[in-house]
Design an enzyme around this catalytic site. Sequence first.
Site, mmCIF file in Angstrom:
data_model
loop_
_atom_site.group_PDB
_atom_site.id
_atom_site.type_symbol
_atom_site.label_atom_id
_atom_site.label_comp_id
_atom_site.label_asym_id
_atom_site.label_seq_id
_atom_site.Cartn_x
_atom_site.Cartn_y
_atom_site.Cartn_z
ATOM 1 N N TRP A 157 8.517 -32.054 -11.682
ATOM 2 C CA TRP A 157 9.380 -32.400 -11.684
ATOM 3 C C TRP A 157 9.495 -33.778 -11.955
ATOM 4 O O TRP A 157 10.820 -34.012 -12.398
ATOM 5 C CB TRP A 157 10.749 -32.476 -10.457
ATOM 6 C CG TRP A 157 9.771 -33.084 -9.147
ATOM 7 C CD1 TRP A 157 8.850 -31.398 -8.151
ATOM 8 C CD2 TRP A 157 9.540 -34.205 -8.497
ATOM 9 N NE1 TRP A 157 8.554 -32.807 -7.190
ATOM 10 C CE2 TRP A 157 8.571 -34.232 -7.402
ATOM 11 C CE3 TRP A 157 9.772 -35.376 -9.398
ATOM 12 C CZ2 TRP A 157 8.589 -35.161 -7.174
ATOM 13 C CZ3 TRP A 157 9.105 -36.617 -8.964
ATOM 14 C CH2 TRP A 157 8.663 -36.611 -7.511
ATOM 15 N N ASN A 158 8.324 -34.408 -12.140
ATOM 16 C CA ASN A 158 8.299 -36.263 -12.522
ATOM 17 C C ASN A 158 8.494 -36.473 -14.365
ATOM 18 O O ASN A 158 8.996 -37.489 -14.863
ATOM 19 C CB ASN A 158 6.975 -36.725 -11.882
ATOM 20 C CG ASN A 158 5.640 -35.583 -12.318
ATOM 21 O OD1 ASN A 158 5.500 -35.001 -12.585
ATOM 22 N ND2 ASN A 158 4.611 -36.108 -12.209
ATOM 23 N N LYS A 181 7.307 -21.839 -16.030
ATOM 24 C CA LYS A 181 8.587 -22.178 -15.078
ATOM 25 C C LYS A 181 8.669 -23.756 -14.637
ATOM 26 O O LYS A 181 7.510 -24.044 -13.936
ATOM 27 C CB LYS A 181 7.903 -21.421 -14.122
ATOM 28 C CG LYS A 181 8.985 -21.121 -12.394
ATOM 29 C CD LYS A 181 8.283 -20.790 -11.018
ATOM 30 C CE LYS A 181 7.859 -22.651 -10.310
ATOM 31 N NZ LYS A 181 9.004 -23.197 -10.537
ATOM 32 N N PRO A 182 9.571 -24.206 -14.560
ATOM 33 C CA PRO A 182 9.346 -25.679 -14.197
ATOM 34 C C PRO A 182 10.101 -26.000 -12.596
ATOM 35 O O PRO A 182 9.838 -24.296 -11.614
ATOM 36 C CB PRO A 182 10.900 -26.068 -14.503
ATOM 37 C CG PRO A 182 12.379 -24.722 -15.285
ATOM 38 C CD PRO A 182 10.581 -23.507 -14.920
ATOM 39 N N SER A 183 10.149 -26.424 -11.920
ATOM 40 C CA SER A 183 10.315 -27.093 -10.715
ATOM 41 C C SER A 183 11.575 -26.980 -10.401
ATOM 42 O O SER A 183 12.453 -26.767 -11.221
ATOM 43 C CB SER A 183 9.839 -29.012 -11.117
ATOM 44 O OG SER A 183 10.704 -28.767 -9.170
ATOM 45 N N GLU A 184 12.193 -26.200 -9.769
ATOM 46 C CA GLU A 184 13.495 -26.143 -8.811
ATOM 47 C C GLU A 184 14.329 -27.561 -9.922
ATOM 48 O O GLU A 184 15.941 -26.941 -8.999
ATOM 49 C CB GLU A 184 13.183 -25.618 -7.522
ATOM 50 C CG GLU A 184 12.918 -24.315 -7.317
ATOM 51 C CD GLU A 184 11.689 -24.565 -7.186
ATOM 52 O OE1 GLU A 184 11.382 -23.763 -5.362
ATOM 53 O OE2 GLU A 184 10.546 -24.617 -7.669
ATOM 54 N N GLY A 234 0.990 -30.185 -10.473
ATOM 55 C CA GLY A 234 1.769 -31.027 -8.769
ATOM 56 C C GLY A 234 0.651 -31.185 -8.152
ATOM 57 O O GLY A 234 0.178 -31.383 -8.267
ATOM 58 N N SER A 235 1.254 -30.425 -6.875
ATOM 59 C CA SER A 235 0.787 -30.987 -5.697
ATOM 60 C C SER A 235 -0.866 -29.704 -5.165
ATOM 61 O O SER A 235 -0.699 -28.578 -5.759
ATOM 62 C CB SER A 235 1.483 -30.673 -4.459
ATOM 63 O OG SER A 235 1.799 -28.802 -4.620
ATOM 64 N N GLU A 256 -3.808 -29.322 -12.491
ATOM 65 C CA GLU A 256 -3.953 -30.864 -12.526
ATOM 66 C C GLU A 256 -2.793 -31.540 -11.369
ATOM 67 O O GLU A 256 -2.092 -31.117 -11.013
ATOM 68 C CB GLU A 256 -2.997 -31.865 -13.783
ATOM 69 C CG GLU A 256 -3.160 -33.637 -13.770
ATOM 70 C CD GLU A 256 -1.725 -34.132 -13.688
ATOM 71 O OE1 GLU A 256 -2.041 -34.224 -12.298
ATOM 72 O OE2 GLU A 256 -1.419 -34.427 -14.120
ATOM 73 N N LEU A 257 -3.652 -32.178 -9.859
ATOM 74 C CA LEU A 257 -3.121 -31.987 -8.816
ATOM 75 C C LEU A 257 -2.453 -33.623 -8.583
ATOM 76 O O LEU A 257 -2.147 -34.217 -8.978
ATOM 77 C CB LEU A 257 -3.899 -31.295 -7.887
ATOM 78 C CG LEU A 257 -4.554 -29.946 -8.497
ATOM 79 C CD1 LEU A 257 -5.095 -29.422 -7.372
ATOM 80 C CD2 LEU A 257 -2.727 -28.795 -8.777
ATOM 81 N N CYS A 290 1.627 -39.204 -11.270
ATOM 82 C CA CYS A 290 0.067 -38.967 -10.165
ATOM 83 C C CYS A 290 -0.673 -39.900 -10.762
ATOM 84 O O CYS A 290 -1.493 -39.762 -9.683
ATOM 85 C CB CYS A 290 -0.337 -37.434 -10.929
ATOM 86 S SG CYS A 290 -0.136 -38.020 -13.073
ATOM 87 N N GLU A 391 -1.070 -39.187 -0.703
ATOM 88 C CA GLU A 391 -0.273 -39.192 -1.828
ATOM 89 C C GLU A 391 1.490 -39.874 -1.425
ATOM 90 O O GLU A 391 1.961 -39.320 -0.813
ATOM 91 C CB GLU A 391 -0.312 -37.912 -2.967
ATOM 92 C CG GLU A 391 0.746 -38.713 -3.812
ATOM 93 C CD GLU A 391 0.189 -37.492 -4.765
ATOM 94 O OE1 GLU A 391 -0.608 -37.793 -5.828
ATOM 95 O OE2 GLU A 391 0.158 -36.249 -4.540
#
Length: 489
Positions: A157-158, A181-184, A234-235, A256-257, A290, A391
């Site tokens: 989402w960022n 699939k994007p973030s909610e 994402g996370s 990529e976390l 990130c 983080e």
Amino acid sequence: MYDELIQALLPREPAQFIGGQWHPGRETRDVLNPADERVIGVVAEGDEHTAELAVSHAAKAQKAWARLGLAARADHLQRLLEQVQSNAEGLARLLVTEQGKPIKEARAEVQMALTMLRYHAGLGFRQTGQVMASGTPGRTISIREEPYGVVAAIIPWNFPLAMFLRKVAPAIVAGNAIVVKPSENTPLSSLAMATLCQRAGIPAGVVSVVTGPGKSLGDALVRHPKTQLVTMTGSTRAGVQILQAAAEKVIPVSLELGGKAPFIVMADADLERAAKDAVASRMTNCGQVCIANERTYVHASVHDRFVEAVVREVQHLKLGNPQDDGTDIGPKVSAAERDSVNAHLKRALEQGAKIAFGGSQTLPAGLEKGYWVAPTVLTGVGADADVLRAEVFGPVLPIVAFEHEEQVIEWANDSEYGLSAYVYTQNLGTAMRLVDELESGEVYVNRIGPEEINGFHAGWKRSGLGGDDGEQGYRTYVRTKVTYLDYNR
């Protein structure tokens, strides 16, 4: 005016974009504006059936798309680039509305997205293989690149627009079909891009966008038998779950976390420059980056001067309406993210940190609605404090003094993450020794991000596998086929 620009990019009713068509959804979810908590849209809530439909359509479309050839696929990206250019302001305003970043940062994200399209649209005549010498006359060995097939992309989402194109552009120019699939929290940018893909004439099924929870819809995409590659930003927690699911199928995964970037300021650094960059790196997008400066290490001999310079920079930042051109910091993306940052800040103070500037009491009046966190500078942070390990992903800048080079290298590397690191010094030897020693996929010397498209964005340790951008990022989306040819009679 802005609402009209935005609405022209979105479907008229909650729907999934699958196989070149909008499929209305029975279950829906509200999308909120993080600046004031208003409902700004309603999207379909997908499930396992949605994943099945999207991947099946993608698999049907992919073979014909691959047969078009690289140059023709690159031409489609060029047309998509033109669509993004024509709708740049609408996309920027949409980013502000659903994600909360200031408009000047949103416009910069649109430019980042355009750069990704330009780069990949320029690959139409790239070298796509090798011919190797054989040990026997009359024989050749050739190695060529081929697409995987169907790619599942799960994006955060960022930077919802840039991340969409960071995955879609290389995937489809390489000949794959992709389901995004994007973030909610930020689905609208991806749905808008689905509209632009359609307008650009990208064939039905080559790009699909599905919206819904990661735990059900995302998992179903990863586990689908026709998904042949997964790319996710994402996370670390979500990345581990995806890696476990993909392992059962033995398919490649690019992740990529999380990050916990150290920002190292040596005694000989240009302090004003380093302070300005430390603040920019930490506060951009309300700290939701990130590669952001998550922990600042400053040589003890210049610590106090550096803190003064940082506080001066932070004092000039304007927190408020992200639609205003003069705003520097908008809200956090959600209540959960706001609460997480505040919890980290509270824990840091309990462990002995002191507020040099900021804190919750400094929020301007008029921000009672929305997910706001004031930019905050911390000093007196212990080297083993929790705020230096987890983080934080928010506008909290902890500063720690160090005594010598070996000490700061040890502290910088004492992290489960290894995405990015920063070094400020005017001594080339010092810079290169730190580059050699830092356990990080990226090191920035006397500058900050964002990363550049012809580099390679990749992390070490629990910051990920694989990566994005540049030649190495493109190779994520192709596999090799070797041909042994004997043309002797």
